[in-house]
Design a protein around this motif. Structure first.
Motif, PDB file in Angstrom:
ATOM      1  N   GLY A 271      50.095 -71.255   9.626  1.00 43.49           N
ATOM      2  CA  GLY A 271      48.403 -71.580   9.658  1.00 43.49           C
ATOM      3  C   GLY A 271      47.395 -70.479   9.195  1.00 43.49           C
ATOM      4  O   GLY A 271      46.579 -70.883   9.430  1.00 43.49           O
TER       5      GLY A 271
ATOM      6  N   LYS B  69      47.996 -77.528  10.308  1.00 44.86           N
ATOM      7  CA  LYS B  69      46.877 -76.943  11.333  1.00 44.86           C
ATOM      8  C   LYS B  69      46.145 -79.002  12.248  1.00 44.86           C
ATOM      9  O   LYS B  69      45.211 -78.503  12.271  1.00 44.86           O
ATOM     10  CB  LYS B  69      45.730 -77.230   9.539  1.00 44.86           C
ATOM     11  CG  LYS B  69      45.969 -75.927   8.700  1.00 44.86           C
ATOM     12  CD  LYS B  69      45.338 -74.843   9.478  1.00 44.86           C
ATOM     13  CE  LYS B  69      44.603 -74.436   9.742  1.00 44.86           C
ATOM     14  NZ  LYS B  69      44.079 -73.003  10.644  1.00 44.86           N
TER      15      LYS B  69
ATOM     16  N   PRO C  89      40.445 -80.937   9.164  1.00 47.25           N
ATOM     17  CA  PRO C  89      40.830 -79.519   8.534  1.00 47.25           C
ATOM     18  C   PRO C  89      40.742 -79.737   6.846  1.00 47.25           C
ATOM     19  O   PRO C  89      40.757 -78.387   6.872  1.00 47.25           O
ATOM     20  CB  PRO C  89      42.598 -79.644   9.026  1.00 47.25           C
ATOM     21  CG  PRO C  89      42.614 -79.720  10.530  1.00 47.25           C
ATOM     22  CD  PRO C  89      42.345 -81.062   9.906  1.00 47.25           C
TER      23      PRO C  89
ATOM     24  N   ALA D 209      45.569 -73.223   4.424  1.00 48.15           N
ATOM     25  CA  ALA D 209      46.825 -72.440   4.919  1.00 48.15           C
ATOM     26  C   ALA D 209      48.214 -72.468   4.671  1.00 48.15           C
ATOM     27  O   ALA D 209      48.628 -72.782   3.675  1.00 48.15           O
ATOM     28  CB  ALA D 209      46.795 -73.181   6.606  1.00 48.15           C
TER      29      ALA D 209
END
Length: 394
Positions: free
Chosen positions: A174, A259, A288, A330
């Motif tokens: 992440g 996330k 996110p 991410a």
């Protein structure tokens, strides 16, 4: 007659000596191959250019072997007396002399002794110094510091200079590519420049063994190679009918799943919610992605999203755009990639926090609203603000 007696006695003595020798050899083989005397794990350090004699004496002094002579004789018999490899090696409890010979002549990365570890986390990074306690055989933390401070403790600086120190980089699931690149810049046991931030999602969260002076660019290339292999394998094995046109789209979904939940058992369910939404033409509506649009992956947003941010039309605001955002948000781990390409078979289209660290899932808006009400009550009981909207996706 006398010579016959002498010959007979000599023959008898020879047989006795041969039997004794055979017994000694059998006993020596048993000692060499049988369980060793140490009941705890031990760290054996092989110095550069060390002789077998010195190592055998060291092992005997540590209590890892019962006889330095038998250890040397066994290594000679196996033709491994000249194959010692420099490094620090973990010897398991009650390891036999043969096991020890195999370990210290096989080579490879050091498996014990001093460890200097850069941990790249979502919220913070740290450099950790660990060493094995010879009395317990367990690793113990010696020191820790924030590499962003630039103030390296002397004990860690000295440890990094040890020729047998084990240097590792551990990247959490992440984290963003910018966070990884910045963290690598902060440690002085790596070298070289980083030219540009790698593509988001392209780096595999994992543990990496490095040597002092390793190139940062080469390490990033290794991270990208691992992530590419993980994604390719998962894509190859994916079930039929998923709403992804390319592996990149699956990687984007995996980053969202990563996330959205820190509960491993939920990943496939969370993935199912977003897959169901895509298939039904619903917007993903997940915070996110909006946060990534605000931060650009450069750090953590330590506050709630503002209404203006939720209302703004950006490529990452999945409350405003249809489908997936343009890139991952991410670097997802292997399990999140697996979840994105193997979602649970559910008809959930909503989820919200349940107060336990996990989420409550719902099939209908009515169920979801009830879950939201329970979550707001939990927030109220905890004295937290309740005016931040709870979104459909998360």
């Amino acid at each position: 007659m006398i010579w016959r007696n002498i010959a007979s006695n000599f023959l008898t003595l020879s047989i006795v000596l041969l039997l004794a020798l055979a017994g000694a050899i059998a006993w020596g083989k048993h000692q060499f191959s049988g369980p060793g005397p140490s009941n705890i794990a031990q760290c054996v350090q092989i110095a550069p250019g060390a002789s077998l004699n010195a190592v055998s004496q060291q092992l005997a002094a540590q209590g890892a072997v019962s006889s330095a002579y038998i250890f040397r004789a066994g290594a000679d018999y196996l033709d491994k007396s000249r194959d010692l490899k420099f490094g620090s090696y973990l010897i398991e409890p009650n390891a036999s002399m043969k096991d020890i010979v195999d370990v210290i002549t096989a080579g490879g990365p050091s498996t014990c002794g001093t460890q200097v570890i850069l941990r790249v986390g979502v919220r913070a990074n740290s450099v950790l110094l660990r060493d094995m306690n010879p009395d317990t055989g367990a690793f113990e933390e010696i020191a820790r510091f924030d590499p962003a401070s630039g103030d390296v403790p002397e004990v860690i600086a000295a440890a990094q200079q040890k020729p047998d120190a084990r240097l590792r980089i551990t990247v959490a699931e992440g984290v963003t590519s910018w966070q990884i690149a910045e963290a690598l810049k902060q440690v002085d046991f790596l070298s070289g420049e980083i030219k540009g931030v790698p593509a988001e999602g392209s780096l595999a969260p994992d543990t990496y063994e490095v040597e002092k002076g390793s190139e940062r660019a080469a390490l990033l290339a290794e991270m990208a190679k691992r992530q590419s292999a993980i994604l390719a394998k998962a894509w190859e094995e994916r079930p039929f009918g998923l709403p992804y046109k390319t592996p990149e789209e699956a990687l984007i979904m995996a980053s969202i799943v990563e996330k959205e939940t820190g509960v491993a058992e939920e990943r496939a369910q969370v993935a199912s919610v977003f897959v169901n939404r895509l298939e039904q033409g619903m917007r993903l509506q997940t915070d996110p992605t909006v946060i990534y649009g605000v931060t650009g992956g450069r750090g953590v947003l330590d506050r709630g999203l503002r209404r203006s941010e939720l209302n703004a039309t950006t490529p990452y605001n999945t409350y405003r755009i249809d489908g997936l955002p343009p890139t991952p948000i991410a670097n997802p781990g292997r399990e999140a990639i697996q979840a994105a390409l193997n979602p649970a078979d559910t008809d959930y289209i909503f989820f919200v926090a349940d107060g336990s660290g996990g989420h409550a899932f719902a099939r209908t808006l009515e169920e979801h609203n009830a879950n939201v009400a329970r979550w707001r009550e939990i927030e109220s009981q905890r004295g937290q603000a309740v005016d931040t909207p709870v979104q459909d996706g998360g």
